[in-house]
Motif scaffolding. Structure first.
Motif, PDB file in Angstrom:
ATOM      1  N   ILE A  91       0.883  -1.170   0.000  1.00 61.87           N
ATOM      2  CA  ILE A  91       0.000   0.000   0.000  1.00 61.87           C
ATOM      3  C   ILE A  91       0.913   1.209   0.000  1.00 61.87           C
ATOM      4  CG2 ILE A  91      -1.800   1.263   1.241  1.00 61.87           C
ATOM      5  CD1 ILE A  91      -2.501  -1.434   2.605  1.00 61.87           C
ATOM      6  N   SER A  92       0.679   2.145  -0.895  1.00 61.94           N
ATOM      7  CA  SER A  92       1.555   3.305  -0.992  1.00 61.94           C
ATOM      8  C   SER A  92       1.247   4.308   0.114  1.00 61.94           C
ATOM      9  CB  SER A  92       1.398   3.990  -2.355  1.00 61.94           C
ATOM     10  OG  SER A  92       0.198   4.741  -2.392  1.00 61.94           O
ATOM     11  N   SER A  93       2.105   5.298   0.206  1.00 56.50           N
ATOM     12  CA  SER A  93       1.920   6.353   1.211  1.00 56.50           C
ATOM     13  C   SER A  93       0.661   7.168   0.959  1.00 56.50           C
ATOM     14  CB  SER A  93       3.142   7.273   1.216  1.00 56.50           C
ATOM     15  OG  SER A  93       3.320   7.861  -0.065  1.00 56.50           O
ATOM     16  N   THR A  94       0.066   7.044  -0.225  1.00 55.05           N
ATOM     17  CA  THR A  94      -1.185   7.749  -0.531  1.00 55.05           C
ATOM     18  C   THR A  94      -2.409   6.883  -0.244  1.00 55.05           C
ATOM     19  OG1 THR A  94      -1.099   7.035  -2.841  1.00 55.05           O
ATOM     20  CG2 THR A  94      -0.054   9.164  -2.298  1.00 55.05           C
ATOM     21  N   LEU A  95      -2.182   5.752   0.440  1.00 53.98           N
ATOM     22  CA  LEU A  95      -3.241   4.814   0.825  1.00 53.98           C
ATOM     23  C   LEU A  95      -3.939   4.201  -0.380  1.00 53.98           C
ATOM     24  CD1 LEU A  95      -4.762   6.640   3.918  1.00 53.98           C
ATOM     25  CD2 LEU A  95      -3.125   4.767   3.878  1.00 53.98           C
ATOM     26  N   ARG A  96      -3.179   3.973  -1.428  1.00 57.31           N
ATOM     27  CA  ARG A  96      -3.681   3.291  -2.607  1.00 57.31           C
ATOM     28  C   ARG A  96      -2.876   1.998  -2.798  1.00 57.31           C
ATOM     29  NH1 ARG A  96      -7.195   6.314  -5.245  1.00 57.31           N
ATOM     30  NH2 ARG A  96      -7.162   8.555  -4.959  1.00 57.31           N
ATOM     31  N   PRO A  97      -3.467   1.013  -3.452  1.00 54.75           N
ATOM     32  CA  PRO A  97      -2.654  -0.168  -3.766  1.00 54.75           C
ATOM     33  C   PRO A  97      -1.404   0.297  -4.517  1.00 54.75           C
ATOM     34  CG  PRO A  97      -4.956  -0.600  -4.231  1.00 54.75           C
ATOM     35  CD  PRO A  97      -4.846   0.870  -3.918  1.00 54.75           C
ATOM     36  N   ALA A  98      -0.280  -0.224  -4.116  1.00 57.06           N
ATOM     37  CA  ALA A  98       0.985   0.221  -4.684  1.00 57.06           C
ATOM     38  C   ALA A  98       1.117  -0.235  -6.129  1.00 57.06           C
ATOM     39  CB  ALA A  98       2.143  -0.320  -3.858  1.00 57.06           C
TER      40      ALA A  98
END
Length: 160
Positions: A91-98
């Motif tokens: 999960i990226s730092s933007t709270l999206r699947p990486a």
């Protein structure tokens, strides 16, 4: 700490001759983390280090000190001060699947008391045996051993 599954997980363990508080600071203070987070001579830049559950963990790296490329973009899942950090790049730092990472993983860093300082253990967990094997082939043991040695040197120097 959760159990270790050798089919899915990779681990590094070492005694660091410094108190847990010093090792914790090396993980949670950007100016310290950047000193050891990538194997030398590569240079790390800490772009975001929000050490709390859901907090961003974003780093870049450079071989020349001028041009930085993305290194890690994930977030912290569990933070137990001076005891345990769990973070993921799935999960990226933007709270999206990486975006597809070379190897999706979750890393659990644990710090325990030891008569000589801190028992430091990292377990890197993978979703399937192929990802675990790929991470090992990409140099997990060389890379994580190198940065663990750099972390130990920094912490032991700070403790002296």
């Amino acid at each position: 700490m959760t159990t270790f599954d050798p089919r899915l997980d990779l681990t590094i363990e070492r005694v660091i001759r410094a108190p847990r508080s010093v090792v914790w600071r090396a993980w949670t203070e950007p100016e310290r983390l950047q000193q050891w987070w990538v194997p030398a001579p590569t240079i790390a830049r800490i772009d975001s280090l929000d050490v709390q559950p859901g907090g961003a963990f974003v780093t870049s790296m450079s071989d020349d000190g001028d041009t930085f490329v993305p290194h890690a973009d994930g977030l912290f899942l569990i933070v137990e001060p001076q005891a345990r950090l769990v973070f993921t790049n799935a999960i990226s730092s933007t709270l999206r699947p990486a975006a597809p990472a070379p190897v999706p993983m979750a890393a659990e860093v644990s710090l325990a008391e030891h008569p000589d300082g801190t028992l430091y253990r990292v377990v890197v967990r993978h979703g399937n045996p192929a990802d675990r094997d790929r991470h090992e082939e990409l140099g997990f043991f060389d890379g994580w051993s190198a940065v663990t040695s750099a972390l130990a040197a920094l912490a032991e120097n700070d403790a002296a």
